[in-house]
Design a protein around this motif. Sequence first.
Motif, short mmCIF file in Angstrom:
data_model
loop_
_atom_site.label_atom_id
_atom_site.label_comp_id
_atom_site.label_asym_id
_atom_site.label_seq_id
_atom_site.Cartn_x
_atom_site.Cartn_y
_atom_site.Cartn_z
N ASN A 31 10.97 -5.34 -11.23
CA ASN A 31 11.82 -6.47 -10.36
C ASN A 31 11.37 -6.20 -8.99
OD1 ASN A 31 13.66 -4.24 -9.63
ND2 ASN A 31 14.55 -4.35 -11.61
N GLU A 32 12.19 -6.75 -8.01
CA GLU A 32 11.67 -6.82 -6.59
C GLU A 32 11.93 -5.27 -6.19
OE1 GLU A 32 11.44 -9.81 -4.28
OE2 GLU A 32 10.43 -10.03 -6.26
N THR A 33 12.90 -4.60 -6.70
CA THR A 33 13.53 -3.28 -6.18
C THR A 33 12.58 -2.28 -7.04
OG1 THR A 33 15.38 -3.13 -7.79
CG2 THR A 33 15.73 -4.05 -5.60
N MET A 34 11.80 -2.27 -7.82
CA MET A 34 11.37 -1.28 -8.73
C MET A 34 10.20 -0.51 -7.66
SD MET A 34 10.14 -1.63 -12.29
CE MET A 34 9.67 -0.28 -13.53
N LYS A 35 10.20 0.68 -7.71
CA LYS A 35 9.37 1.56 -6.95
C LYS A 35 8.56 2.46 -7.98
CE LYS A 35 11.72 3.49 -3.61
NZ LYS A 35 12.28 3.78 -2.51
N ALA A 36 7.29 2.72 -7.39
CA ALA A 36 6.54 3.91 -8.13
C ALA A 36 7.33 5.15 -8.22
CB ALA A 36 5.17 3.79 -7.29
N ASN A 59 4.43 2.49 -11.97
CA ASN A 59 4.25 1.83 -10.74
C ASN A 59 5.40 0.82 -10.74
OD1 ASN A 59 3.61 -0.40 -12.53
ND2 ASN A 59 1.44 -0.37 -11.73
N LYS A 60 5.06 -0.02 -9.79
CA LYS A 60 6.01 -0.97 -9.22
C LYS A 60 6.10 -2.14 -10.18
CE LYS A 60 3.96 -3.76 -5.76
NZ LYS A 60 3.65 -4.96 -6.46
N ASN A 61 5.12 -2.44 -11.07
CA ASN A 61 5.05 -3.23 -12.12
C ASN A 61 5.72 -2.89 -13.20
OD1 ASN A 61 3.99 -5.20 -10.08
ND2 ASN A 61 1.97 -4.22 -10.63
N GLU A 162 2.64 5.23 -4.28
CA GLU A 162 2.15 5.11 -5.37
C GLU A 162 2.41 6.61 -6.24
OE1 GLU A 162 -1.17 1.69 -5.30
OE2 GLU A 162 -1.93 3.74 -4.74
N ALA A 163 2.36 6.28 -7.74
CA ALA A 163 2.54 7.76 -8.35
C ALA A 163 1.42 8.37 -8.65
CB ALA A 163 3.39 7.23 -9.59
N SER A 164 1.31 9.71 -8.24
CA SER A 164 0.08 10.37 -8.14
C SER A 164 0.47 11.74 -8.78
CB SER A 164 -0.75 10.51 -7.09
OG SER A 164 -1.29 9.63 -6.48
N TYR A 188 -4.80 11.92 -10.88
CA TYR A 188 -4.56 10.80 -11.54
C TYR A 188 -3.45 9.97 -10.69
CZ TYR A 188 -5.93 12.25 -16.34
OH TYR A 188 -6.70 12.73 -17.30
N THR A 189 -3.84 8.63 -10.59
CA THR A 189 -2.92 7.79 -9.71
C THR A 189 -2.90 6.35 -10.52
OG1 THR A 189 -3.89 8.63 -7.63
CG2 THR A 189 -2.26 6.54 -7.72
N LEU A 190 -1.74 6.03 -11.02
CA LEU A 190 -1.14 4.85 -11.38
C LEU A 190 -0.90 3.96 -10.24
CD1 LEU A 190 -0.74 3.60 -14.40
CD2 LEU A 190 1.62 4.02 -14.10
N THR A 191 -1.60 3.17 -9.92
CA THR A 191 -1.75 2.38 -8.77
C THR A 191 -0.79 1.11 -8.84
OG1 THR A 191 -3.56 0.76 -8.89
CG2 THR A 191 -3.99 2.91 -8.07
N ASN A 192 -0.46 0.48 -7.81
CA ASN A 192 0.46 -0.61 -7.93
C ASN A 192 -0.25 -1.86 -8.07
OD1 ASN A 192 2.89 0.76 -7.62
ND2 ASN A 192 2.86 0.67 -5.24
N GLN A 193 -1.65 -1.84 -8.09
CA GLN A 193 -2.58 -2.79 -8.56
C GLN A 193 -2.83 -2.62 -10.06
OE1 GLN A 193 -3.28 -1.17 -5.48
NE2 GLN A 193 -1.95 -2.74 -4.76
#
Length: 392
Positions: A31-36, A59-61, A162-164, A188-193
């Motif tokens: 959702n809109e407010t979700m953050k890594a 990640n934010k998704n 982003e979560a690294s 390791y990074t789980l990117t927001n892409q």
Amino acid sequence: MKPSFSIITIFVLALQIGCQSGSNNQTKHANETMKANITKTAWGALPDGTTVDLFTLTNKNGLEAKISNYGGIVVSLFTPDMNGKMEDIVLGFDSLDEYVKDTPYFGSIVGRYGNRIAKGRFELKGKTYNLAKNDGENHLHGGLKGFDKVVWEAVPDTSSGEASLNLTYVSPDGEEGYPGNLEVRVVYTLTNQDELKITYFATTDKQTPVNLTHHGYFNLTGGAKRDILAHELSINASGFLPVDSGLIPTGELRALNGTPFNFKTPKPIGNDINFDDIQLKLGLGYDHTWVLSNHKPIGEVGLAATLLDPESGRYMEVWTTEPGIQFYSGNFLHGKYKGKGGVVYQDRWGLCLETQHFPDSPNRLIFPSTILVPGDHYSSTTIYKFSVKRKL
Ligand code: GLA
């Protein structure tokens, strides 16, 4: 040979997680407010008492990766299917103990040398180095206790949004027979892409071979429902490296056209895997290095491979700075491992796309060099990018 691929019409869809609804507790919602985010939990202890952690990256998704500092193992990786259902797309075990007991490198970091070095031996500056022979007469994936079996120092980081997970390990001079103290960092990074990005760095105080990779077994069905033979694979390569009976490259670079190794356009893995071909017999399927033709400037990633599970719509791209990719079709699983949720992994239940330099390079001067010298910085990047495609 059968026709090279089945044609399906597909749409690339933006990930639709936020629009989906569902009651399944495996379905996660962005959702809109979700953050890594990244959290840490205790995962258990090794037989010598060393404690091990498990980090959960989101990640934010709403994609989620669980990664341990034992072997840098990606224990689970949840991505959405075409309906937004989040499921785990990598093979592995439910507990640390099972990884410690016996694993075919499920999800791990592999080093110091991903893949094989013939007869566990190489020469450098006139000196012969002897390594562990842990694959018949050859050395495989760093030896008896490679980077997949060590505990890494782990530092989580979300400062960039982003979560690294930063993993460091100092491999002492002489470890598994290799020269030099090797300081290694893997991020390791789980990117927001919606990418799992892996960057590798190393420095040494003596010349030494280095060839780091990641050994994830992908099964895009989610929860390993079926084998991977219907997955459609493409590899952006100019040729592949034929091997001998010990799976050591012969030195030949063979053209792909007219061979079962031609994945220039997407083709179901099962199409030609049982084709009467000596190379497929030697590998019990695909277990070879493809020489990438993505002609990228040094240090930049190029597209190496794509993978689609037509049923779930899950689609993965592999981007890398490396010159080669080992496509291993899970030929040695043999139903020997009871994996997550009690699923027995039969042959071809998962596949690896290991980005790397070529096997046995320290003994093959015609191959791109894998020798790191003091003062130089080893660095390598690979990105596994996730999205979905939908059948019409
Ligand atoms: C690599 C090798 C395979 C096999 C697996 C682990 O992918 O190329 O031959 O050793 O690792 O089982």
